[in-house]
Design a protein around this motif. Structure first.
Motif, short mmCIF file in Angstrom:
data_model
loop_
_atom_site.label_atom_id
_atom_site.label_comp_id
_atom_site.label_asym_id
_atom_site.label_seq_id
_atom_site.Cartn_x
_atom_site.Cartn_y
_atom_site.Cartn_z
N ARG A 82 -11.84 3.69 4.19
CA ARG A 82 -12.26 4.16 2.87
C ARG A 82 -13.11 5.42 3.06
O ARG A 82 -14.03 5.42 3.89
CB ARG A 82 -13.08 3.10 2.14
CG ARG A 82 -12.30 1.83 1.79
CD ARG A 82 -13.20 0.77 1.19
NE ARG A 82 -12.47 -0.46 0.92
CZ ARG A 82 -13.04 -1.63 0.68
NH1 ARG A 82 -14.37 -1.72 0.66
NH2 ARG A 82 -12.30 -2.70 0.45
N ASP A 86 -12.03 10.93 -1.57
CA ASP A 86 -10.71 11.55 -1.69
C ASP A 86 -10.73 13.02 -1.31
O ASP A 86 -9.76 13.53 -0.74
CB ASP A 86 -10.18 11.41 -3.13
CG ASP A 86 -9.65 10.01 -3.41
OD1 ASP A 86 -9.64 9.19 -2.47
OD2 ASP A 86 -9.26 9.74 -4.56
N ALA A 136 -12.66 -0.56 6.45
CA ALA A 136 -12.60 -1.71 5.56
C ALA A 136 -11.98 -2.93 6.23
O ALA A 136 -12.34 -4.07 5.93
CB ALA A 136 -11.80 -1.35 4.31
N GLY A 168 -4.60 3.18 -2.68
CA GLY A 168 -5.46 2.04 -3.00
C GLY A 168 -6.92 2.28 -2.74
O GLY A 168 -7.36 3.40 -2.44
N THR A 169 -7.71 1.21 -2.83
CA THR A 169 -9.14 1.29 -2.56
C THR A 169 -9.39 1.71 -1.12
O THR A 169 -10.24 2.55 -0.84
CB THR A 169 -9.80 -0.07 -2.84
OG1 THR A 169 -9.55 -0.45 -4.19
CG2 THR A 169 -11.31 0.01 -2.62
N SER A 170 -8.67 1.09 -0.19
CA SER A 170 -8.62 1.62 1.18
C SER A 170 -7.62 2.76 1.14
O SER A 170 -6.41 2.54 1.03
CB SER A 170 -8.17 0.52 2.16
OG SER A 170 -9.15 -0.49 2.25
N ASN A 171 -8.12 3.98 1.20
CA ASN A 171 -7.25 5.12 0.90
C ASN A 171 -6.77 5.89 2.12
O ASN A 171 -6.23 6.98 2.00
CB ASN A 171 -7.93 6.08 -0.08
CG ASN A 171 -9.29 6.57 0.40
OD1 ASN A 171 -9.81 6.10 1.41
ND2 ASN A 171 -9.86 7.50 -0.34
N HIS A 175 0.86 -1.18 0.00
CA HIS A 175 0.00 0.00 0.00
C HIS A 175 0.90 1.23 0.00
O HIS A 175 1.60 1.48 0.99
CB HIS A 175 -0.91 0.01 1.23
CG HIS A 175 -1.72 -1.24 1.40
ND1 HIS A 175 -3.01 -1.37 0.93
CD2 HIS A 175 -1.41 -2.42 1.99
CE1 HIS A 175 -3.47 -2.57 1.22
NE2 HIS A 175 -2.52 -3.23 1.86
#
Length: 343
Positions: A246, A249, A306, A273-276, A140
């Motif tokens: 998550r 943004d 998440a 990533g998707t988990s930001n 990540h």
């Protein structure tokens, strides 16, 4: 007082550590005033704590360096029965800042830092998979590091005493980048963030005045920072956890900044990533995890947790090797510049 593994931390020790967390390089006179103790007594008490490995100070990468570095948070699967050996091997790597065992679908959580993305990529794609016992790695990448535990503190000092120790730095004298002397100075401070100017000058090979001037500039430009840490369970922080979040943004900056004010926050970073967002937290007990998650979701209703992982044991914490009780047993200097791209 707090008891852990037969060790009692007195209120005086807790206040001393808290004072040094506020300002790791404060003078003993200022520390004594803040804690209500004689400067010589405070210095002797600190010597006992560092000698036993229960507390320590070190230099850390500042905000500007963390912004310029390539940083990654790694989830590592190990072969059956190999996690302890893999953790010990990885802990010796100077570019791997922190190594932890976690209760999760993987075995280890590791923080890596390199001076460039090519250097980090070479390590992740070529070197790390070849470490005996490493079975799989999930990476990540950090896009923004809000905090890396330099501001976490025990918060036991009265507010007035804490205010008197606030770190101070003037405006940056220049925007010059770190050079070889600056890096040697950084390395010299890793073992002891309170090392004196004379000792640092002898190690680096320059004058005390030069050391003082460079340190002031490096702090002002946020190339370096200082931190004070301890065997955390001795102060009642018996557990910690890694949270993968998550959220939109557009709200990353606002949320990350707000989380810096939480007493549990250790590390907070935006991810690619998707988990930001990554959030690592300290807990008095593992049972505090659910109330913290509920508070997180109540305070930030747009956040989804998440995944969450409880830390079982810390093998390495920002360059410090730790025993199972969290006491420092050795130093592996943090050196993200040591990782170079393969020729």
């Amino acid at each position: 007082m707090v008891q852990e593994s037969g060790r009692l931390l007195s209120e005086a020790e807790l206040e001393l550590i808290d004072a040094l967390q506020i300002n790791p390089r404060a003078s003993w006179v200022d520390i004594g005033q803040a804690t209500g103790s004689d400067p010589a007594t405070a210095a002797r008490r600190w010597q006992r704590l560092t000698s036993s490995g229960e507390a320590w100070t070190t230099v850390a990468l500042g905000k500007r360096q963390m912004h310029e570095m390539s940083m990654a948070f790694l989830e590592i699967d190990c072969a059956a029965g190999a996690a302890v050996e893999v953790a010990a091997t990885l802990a010796e790597a100077r570019h791997l800042i922190t190594v932890q065992h976690v209760a999760a679908g993987h075995d280890l959580f590791v923080i890596a830092a390199a001076a460039s993305m090519p250097a980090l990529a070479d390590y992740l794609l070529t070197d790390l998979p070849r470490v005996p016992g490493v079975a799989k790695v999930r990476t990540h990448l950090a896009t923004r590091v809000f905090e890396a535990s330099c501001r976490w503190r025990l918060r036991v000092l009265p507010q007035g005493a804490a205010a008197g120790l606030a770190r101070r730095s003037g405006p940056p004298e220049s925007t010059r980048r770190m050079d070889g002397i600056d890096r040697r100075l950084f390395h010299a401070l890793l073992a002891d963030g309170r090392a004196g100017y004379a000792e640092l000058a002898a190690t680096v090979g320059t004058s005390e005045r030069t050391v003082q001037r460079r340190l002031s500039r490096l702090v002002a430009t946020e190339d370096i920072d200082f931190r004070c840490d301890l065997a955390r369970s001795h102060a009642g922080w018996h557990s910690s956890a890694v949270l993968w979040l998550r959220l939109p943004d557009r709200l990353l900056e606002e949320t990350g900044t707000a989380l810096l004010g939480w007493p549990e926050t250790r590390t907070c970073a935006a991810l690619a990533g998707t988990s930001n967002m990554l959030l690592t937290v300290g807990l008095h007990a593992v049972t505090d995890l659910h109330p913290l998650v509920m508070r997180l979701e109540r305070k930030f209703p747009y956040v989804t947790v998440a995944d969450r992982q409880v830390v079982l044991r810390q093998t390495k914490l920002y360059g410090r090797l730790l025993d199972p009780a969290g006491r420092c047993t050795g130093v592996v200097p943090v050196d993200p510049w040591s990782l170079a791209p393969h020729p």
